[in-house]
Design a protein around this motif. Structure first.
Motif, mmCIF file in Angstrom:
data_model
loop_
_atom_site.group_PDB
_atom_site.id
_atom_site.type_symbol
_atom_site.label_atom_id
_atom_site.label_comp_id
_atom_site.label_asym_id
_atom_site.label_seq_id
_atom_site.Cartn_x
_atom_site.Cartn_y
_atom_site.Cartn_z
ATOM 1 N N TYR A 252 0.861 -1.175 0.000
ATOM 2 C CA TYR A 252 0.000 0.000 0.000
ATOM 3 C C TYR A 252 0.901 1.230 0.000
ATOM 4 C CZ TYR A 252 -3.086 3.643 1.831
ATOM 5 O OH TYR A 252 -3.774 4.805 2.012
ATOM 6 N N ASP A 385 -11.118 2.324 -1.038
ATOM 7 C CA ASP A 385 -10.029 1.345 -1.133
ATOM 8 C C ASP A 385 -8.913 1.640 -0.132
ATOM 9 O OD1 ASP A 385 -9.455 3.700 -2.771
ATOM 10 O OD2 ASP A 385 -7.671 2.636 -3.421
ATOM 11 N N LYS A 388 -5.856 -0.542 0.603
ATOM 12 C CA LYS A 388 -5.984 -1.675 -0.307
ATOM 13 C C LYS A 388 -5.406 -1.368 -1.674
ATOM 14 C CE LYS A 388 -10.225 -3.337 1.918
ATOM 15 N NZ LYS A 388 -11.676 -3.603 1.737
ATOM 16 N N SER A 389 -5.609 -0.136 -2.158
ATOM 17 C CA SER A 389 -5.145 0.216 -3.493
ATOM 18 C C SER A 389 -4.704 1.676 -3.491
ATOM 19 C CB SER A 389 -6.252 -0.052 -4.518
ATOM 20 O OG SER A 389 -5.728 -0.102 -5.823
ATOM 21 N N VAL A 447 -9.854 -2.765 -7.513
ATOM 22 C CA VAL A 447 -10.884 -1.721 -7.491
ATOM 23 C C VAL A 447 -11.490 -1.525 -8.875
ATOM 24 C CG1 VAL A 447 -11.389 0.693 -6.970
ATOM 25 C CG2 VAL A 447 -9.744 -0.566 -5.572
ATOM 26 N N PRO A 548 -12.351 -10.248 -3.983
ATOM 27 C CA PRO A 548 -12.827 -8.971 -4.529
ATOM 28 C C PRO A 548 -14.169 -9.097 -5.225
ATOM 29 C CG PRO A 548 -11.124 -9.879 -5.949
ATOM 30 C CD PRO A 548 -11.198 -10.775 -4.738
#
Length: 679
Positions: A252, A385, A388-389, A447, A548
């Motif tokens: 991350y 997100d 996470k992203s 995402v 996901p």
């Protein structure tokens, strides 16, 4: 008998209507708050689409945040100017600062040669982006209040009424909030007033010479501050409620980056600096008569109205208390929160929960959960997100902004989500091109995903790029596209057990190299999901933990690659093509014109490549070698001699192998002796 109205009454009615319209605030279909990277990116898309919009910026120029932050001026977004590739989409994978536009001059590599650029270069870049593209930005306009005005005629059942610092009003059909995070995060504890904020503390190392410094926080701003003064202080201690999270372990980009982690070295090598974990709300700071600061426990302070000298200290009971030294400076580096203060409660941007104090509550579409037509863009949209992203950073939200614009184009203007329709024989090459080049997939892994919609009879497909994965159940409604005959979802993923604080990401067997073990790949790699029909809202909501998407009918992992180059014929292309063929029940191979000719004579059903190519006179171009075969009447003999071989160009459709070395096909169902022979 007709209705008679006095001329004077008609005049009065017209005058009243005219005055009402004149007194109404100026109207825009789209209002964008903030001329930072996200606001300018949305303005670009709105302008290209010819929409009625206005950007409101409180400062006199774009990117005002970067005129002051980061305080020590070095960005942690990489500016990789050389990749060895000329593909612009691929190069954006390693350019974390550029916004999306059609102008090649507006790439950040033209503004800085540094790998980690200076924040001043970002200010200059954003200024040029706004001016060269002639974006409609209203500067020196601080929006002080936002409220709703219900109206059935409005797109969303209400208008957004904005009021600036001068009392001027503006009316908007859609509100796009791109104001970022601007309110320092404060923790309430006794003595908190003694801490200097990251936003105001001196950045001159000379001001810290020979001092004992305590930094509250453990993010990049805390380590950036420490890095600036490590060489002049007696020592720097860093205190936070949880362990430091290293970006190389969590994958991350918002966690601690290596460029700022010098204090980790000096701590582990026992050079006086150190890291400590404790909940700040359990502590207190007291100031002694000499102006030094001491750390004690909160309940000691709350026991009575005692003078600073009389407050007990932990070392009174435990003489090796880690923080028993006095500090000259305490610096607060606890991050930022969204500024909710300008929004009327009727907009319901926050539920008041702990997490929503930092970010507004938004849906996977980035639309507010409380107000239809209000979208949050950029850093402030990161709740979708978080950890996470990359949605909180330029290289991520430039793509989520584009996704929001595409959703708005369909909702309000009837423009379907952009797609490309191609013959089914080009499916393998289309997927390979995207996983090897696309930046949006690469940066917004987990995402945004590509979606392939199979057309009726499986003869063609539509390719949609970078669709919000959590909206998959709503795809038909929000895109104007139909998913009636099956679909593939192409996502990029890390291994499920590879990322996280404390993970050893450098263990010996961390890489996976064998195709049969692709599902165990640890590093970022493409994953393709196949569904026979769209998942339902319930299936998306109650999907398995750490998945996901809901469980598909079939799933395929393309094995991770050290070079992130998924073009190996045996390891990458062949397994992918076989997976797609199994899902569709068809042959996706490419063939020579000779092969298609023989199939036309001997098979009832031709492979799609021959149906869509050879029979439409799009086969391999004839050469002298092929003509010689025909003249010599050796074509059938050559076929008979080589009839046990099956062939496949192994390349994307349209690729032409050297025509003077033709291969003749065998039966479609003939077993192959190995992967290389099939290729």
């Amino acid at each position: 008998m007709g209705l008679w109205v006095a001329p004077g009454l008609l005049l009065a009615m017209a005058l009243t209507l005219h005055l009402a319209e004149a007194s109404a605030p100026p109207h825009r279909d789209y209002c964008v708050l903030g001329a930072g990277p996200a606001g300018l990116q949305m303005a670009y898309f709105l302008q290209r689409a010819g929409r009625d919009y206005q950007v409101f910026e409180r400062a006199s120029r774009p990117g005002s945040f970067f005129t002051r932050y980061p305080r020590h001026r070095k960005l942690i977004s990489i500016n990789k100017r050389h990749t060895g590739r000329t593909n612009s989409e691929f190069n954006l994978r390693h350019d974390w600062n550029s916004l999306l536009s059609h102008d090649p001059r507006l790439l950040f590599r033209h503004y800085s040669r540094a790998y980690f650029p200076d924040a001043g270069d970002m200010v200059r870049y954003l200024g040029d982006f706004a001016s060269r593209l002639r974006l409609r930005v209203r500067y020196n306009t601080a929006i002080a209040h936002v409220t709703l005005d219900k109206d059935r005629r409005a797109w969303n059942g209400h208008y957004f009424i904005l009021t600036d610092q001068k009392g001027q009003g503006y009316r908007c059909s859609v509100l796009l909030v791109a104001t970022g995070l601007s309110v320092p995060n404060l923790v309430d504890f006794p003595g908190a007033e003694y801490a200097e904020g990251y936003e105001s503390v001196s950045v001159d190392p000379e001001d810290f010479v020979g001092q004992n410094v305590l930094i509250l926080g453990r993010g990049n701003s805390a380590f950036e501050t420490a890095e600036n003064i490590l060489g002049v202080t007696n020592f720097v201690h860093m205190l936070s409620r949880s362990r430091v999270r290293l970006s190389w372990a969590t994958h991350y980009v918002g966690d601690l980056r290596a460029i700022n982690n010098g204090l980790l070295d000096t701590y582990q090598l026992k050079s006086l600096d150190g890291l400590l974990e404790s909940d700040l709300t359990d502590l207190a700071v007291v100031k002694d008569p000499k102006g030094k600061f001491h750390i004690t426990l909160k309940f000691y302070v709350e026991e009575g109205n005692q003078s600073a000298e009389a407050v007990p200290l932990p070392q009174d009971d435990s003489d090796n208390f880690a923080m028993r030294v006095a500090y000259d400076r305490i610096i607060r580096c606890l991050g930022w929160n969204f500024d909710f203060s300008i929004f009327n409660k009727s907009l319901r941007l926050s539920s008041g929960g702990e997490f929503s104090k930092k970010y507004p509550l938004v849906r996977p579409s980035y639309e507010s959960k409380g107000s239809r037509g209000l979208f949050v863009l950029g850093t402030a949209s990161h709740s979708v997100d978080y950890r996470k992203s990359a949605g909180g950073f330029i290289h991520g939200f430039r793509y989520t902004v584009r996704a929001v614009h595409r959703l708005l184009e369909h909702r309000h203007h009837g423009a379907a989500w952009p797609s490309t329709e191609l013959p089914i024989a080009q499916l393998t090459s289309s997927v390979l091109r995207r996983v090897n080049e696309a930046s949006g997939l690469y940066q917004m892994f987990g995402v945004l995903a590509d979606v392939v919609l199979v057309k009726e009879n499986g003869t063609a497909f539509e390719y949609l790029e970078e669709f919000p994965m959590q909206m998959l159940a709503q795809l038909e409604t929000v895109t104007g596209r139909q998913a009636r005959h099956g679909l593939f979802v192409i996502n990029m993923e890390y291994g499920r057990n590879f990322s996280g604080p404390g993970k050893d990401v450098f263990f010996y067997d961390r890489s996976v190299g064998y195709t049969e073990d692709a599902w165990q790949s640890n590093f970022l790699h493409p994953v393709i999901y196949y569904y026979r029909q769209l998942p339902t809202e319930q299936e998306v909501r109650f999907r398995p933990a750490d998945w996901p998407l809901p469980r598909p009918a079939a799933i395929h992992h393309i094995v991770e690659d050290f070079l992130t180059d998924w073009t190996a014929p045996v390891s990458h292309i062949l397994p992918l093509r076989r997976f797609l063929e199994n899902c569709l029940g068809t042959d996706l191979r490419g063939f020579y014109a000779e092969s298609c000719f023989l199939f036309a004579l001997t098979r009832q059903k031709l492979p799609p490549f021959c149906q869509q190519g050879y029979l439409r006179m799009q086969g391999l171009v004839g050469t002298g070698s092929l003509r010689q075969h025909r003249v010599a009447s050796g074509l059938l003999q050559g076929y008979a001699a080589a009839g046990k071989r099956s062939e496949d160009s192994g390349q994307r459709p349209g690729f032409q192998e050297p025509a003077d070395q033709p291969q003749a096909p065998g039966p479609l169902d003939q077993p192959l002796t190995g992967n290389k022979e099939e290729l």
